[in-house]
Design a protein around this motif. Structure first.
Motif, PDB file in Angstrom:
ATOM      1  N   ALA A   1       0.839  -1.191   0.000  1.00 56.88           N
ATOM      2  CA  ALA A   1       0.000   0.000   0.000  1.00 56.88           C
ATOM      3  C   ALA A   1       0.879   1.247   0.000  1.00 56.88           C
ATOM      4  CB  ALA A   1      -0.920  -0.012   1.219  1.00 56.88           C
ATOM      5  N   GLY A   2       0.271   2.383  -0.267  1.00 58.17           N
ATOM      6  CA  GLY A   2       1.012   3.643  -0.290  1.00 58.17           C
ATOM      7  C   GLY A   2       0.065   4.812  -0.181  1.00 58.17           C
ATOM      8  N   SER A   3       0.603   6.013  -0.338  1.00 53.70           N
ATOM      9  CA  SER A   3      -0.224   7.210  -0.209  1.00 53.70           C
ATOM     10  C   SER A   3      -0.093   8.084  -1.439  1.00 53.70           C
ATOM     11  CB  SER A   3       0.171   8.005   1.036  1.00 53.70           C
ATOM     12  OG  SER A   3       1.449   8.588   0.885  1.00 53.70           O
TER      13      SER A   3
ATOM     14  N   ASP B   1      -4.875   0.732  -1.223  1.00 53.90           N
ATOM     15  CA  ASP B   1      -4.660  -0.602  -0.666  1.00 53.90           C
ATOM     16  C   ASP B   1      -3.527  -1.332  -1.381  1.00 53.90           C
ATOM     17  OD1 ASP B   1      -6.732  -0.305   1.146  1.00 53.90           O
ATOM     18  OD2 ASP B   1      -8.232  -1.116  -0.237  1.00 53.90           O
ATOM     19  N   LYS B   2      -3.030  -2.355  -0.754  1.00 59.32           N
ATOM     20  CA  LYS B   2      -2.037  -3.219  -1.386  1.00 59.32           C
ATOM     21  C   LYS B   2      -2.704  -4.028  -2.500  1.00 59.32           C
ATOM     22  CE  LYS B   2      -2.758  -7.007   1.915  1.00 59.32           C
ATOM     23  NZ  LYS B   2      -2.158  -7.831   2.978  1.00 59.32           N
ATOM     24  N   GLU B   3      -1.903  -4.416  -3.484  1.00 52.82           N
ATOM     25  CA  GLU B   3      -2.339  -5.294  -4.573  1.00 52.82           C
ATOM     26  C   GLU B   3      -1.829  -6.702  -4.295  1.00 52.82           C
ATOM     27  OE1 GLU B   3      -1.528  -4.123  -8.789  1.00 52.82           O
ATOM     28  OE2 GLU B   3      -0.405  -6.003  -8.822  1.00 52.82           O
ATOM     29  N   THR B   4      -2.689  -7.697  -4.491  1.00 53.83           N
ATOM     30  CA  THR B   4      -2.271  -9.086  -4.286  1.00 53.83           C
ATOM     31  C   THR B   4      -2.525  -9.887  -5.560  1.00 53.83           C
ATOM     32  OG1 THR B   4      -4.424  -9.805  -3.430  1.00 53.83           O
ATOM     33  CG2 THR B   4      -2.820  -8.956  -1.834  1.00 53.83           C
ATOM     34  N   ILE B   5      -1.706 -10.903  -5.751  1.00 63.76           N
ATOM     35  CA  ILE B   5      -1.832 -11.776  -6.905  1.00 63.76           C
ATOM     36  C   ILE B   5      -1.655 -13.224  -6.483  1.00 63.76           C
ATOM     37  CG2 ILE B   5       0.615 -11.437  -7.436  1.00 63.76           C
ATOM     38  CD1 ILE B   5       0.034 -12.060 -10.338  1.00 63.76           C
TER      39      ILE B   5
END
Length: 359
Positions: A100-102, A116-120
């Motif tokens: 995640a980041g801003s 939000d974070k990205e998931t794979i």
């Protein structure tokens, strides 16, 4: 700061820390079947400061301090089954994360201050083979990538408002083939091919910056009320569900034919002909027919290399883009200001002559 040289400086602080521990182990279940497993624990943390304009040198105008901390567990498990010495089947499942980041700013509807974070989850099934006493190598694989909260760049309602956001569900699937064949003792043929498709299974509303500019530029010139301008820009928002992901060409193929000619008591001349095909793709998730289609291209190349016997030098002639074709490498549409679109082209025919001496 009242200094025209530095007042426009973006003085955001990005303070990101990541730490991880990982391990992998593999062992044989039988003489033909083996398993490999790996696990990774990652801790990501950031504490940023938003201080966009008129912020130096005393940083007295910090607008916010977005922060986030996540603990992620990712891993991989793969099985390999050896049919014979030169024939292998395999299957694997792996997971991964983009943290995640801003964003430097936010838009309540289209992108948050903290994304939000990205998931794979990546699935792969394939085969690796060697035939004809090593003269033919053939590898094949089918893959499926399942994304959650896929990251993309979104524009906001304001003209200078843009940031990262998430698409709830997306997928990429396809097939890969690699082949290398020794046709004769002096002639070799190799082929690499990847066919892919993608889809945003569950999207969200997003603003195409170029569409928003077209819808509002007349109002801006006529000095209409800001609320009217914003309403016109927001009305251009469209759902991305069902669109293709960005920069996923339907087909990429490379073929190369190499021939070695032995000069008696002199040296060798190696000639290599290669051809690349890259299929059409969309530059952005908006899939605009007028702005996002990056056309396919076919490019050919040739290389001739001379290597003398028992010498420390060699020379080669290389011609890239042999037939001087126009080829668009990528396309970019600005998401921050006016929504201008530009192309990046590959080089025209390029001829180089190179000599090398090894001391």
């Amino acid at each position: 700061a009242n200094n025209r040289d530095i007042d426009f400086v973006n003085a955001d602080y990005r303070n990101f820390q990541s730490s991880a521990v990982f391990g992998q182990v593999g062992f044989d279940l039988t003489e033909q079947l083996s398993i490999t497993t790996g696990l990774r624990f990652t801790k990501n943390e950031f504490q940023d400061e938003r201080c966009n304009f008129n912020c130096v040198p005393d940083r007295s105008k910090i607008s916010s301090r977005p922060a986030n901390k996540t603990d992620n567990s990712t891993g991989k498990i793969s099985l390999e089954y050896r049919l014979e010495t030169d024939n292998l089947l395999y299957a694997s499942i792996a997971t991964g994360v983009k943290p995640a980041g801003s964003n430097s700013n936010s838009d309540t509807r289209f992108f948050p201050e903290i994304f939000d974070k990205e998931t794979i989850t990546a699935y792969e099934l394939g085969s690796k083979n060697v035939f004809n006493d090593g003269r033919l190598r053939l590898n094949m694989a089918a893959f499926y990538y399942d994304y959650k909260d896929y990251l993309f760049e979104s524009s906001g309602i304001g003209r200078f408002s843009a940031g990262a956001s998430n698409l709830p569900k997306a997928e990429i699937y396809g097939f890969e083939l690699e082949a290398d064949a020794s046709l004769t003792s002096n002639l070799n043929l190799s082929l690499n091919l990847t066919a892919m498709e993608s889809e945003i299974k569950q999207g969200r509303d997003a603003i195409d910056r170029a569409e928003a500019e077209n819808a509002s530029v007349g109002l801006i010139i006529s000095k209409a009320p800001q609320a009217e301008i914003n309403a016109a820009r927001e009305a251009t928002a469209k759902s991305l569900t069902g669109n293709e992901l960005a920069k996923i060409p339907d087909l990429v193929a490379n073929i190369r034919l190499s021939h070695r000619f032995d000069l008696e008591n002199t040296g060798t001349i190696t000639t290599t002909l290669s051809h690349t095909y890259r299929g059409q793709y969309y530059a952005r998730v908006f899939n605009s027919p007028s702005r996002d289609i990056v056309p396919s291209y076919n490019l050919s190349h040739i290389n001739v290399r001379y290597q003398p016997l028992a010498e420390n030098w060699n020379a080669e002639l290389n011609i890239q883009n042999l037939f001087d074709k126009d080829a668009v490498s990528s396309r970019h549409t600005d998401t921050y200001a006016l929504g201008m679109t530009s192309n990046q082209y590959l080089a025209p025919r390029l001829i180089t002559l190179r000599a090398r001496y090894n001391f």
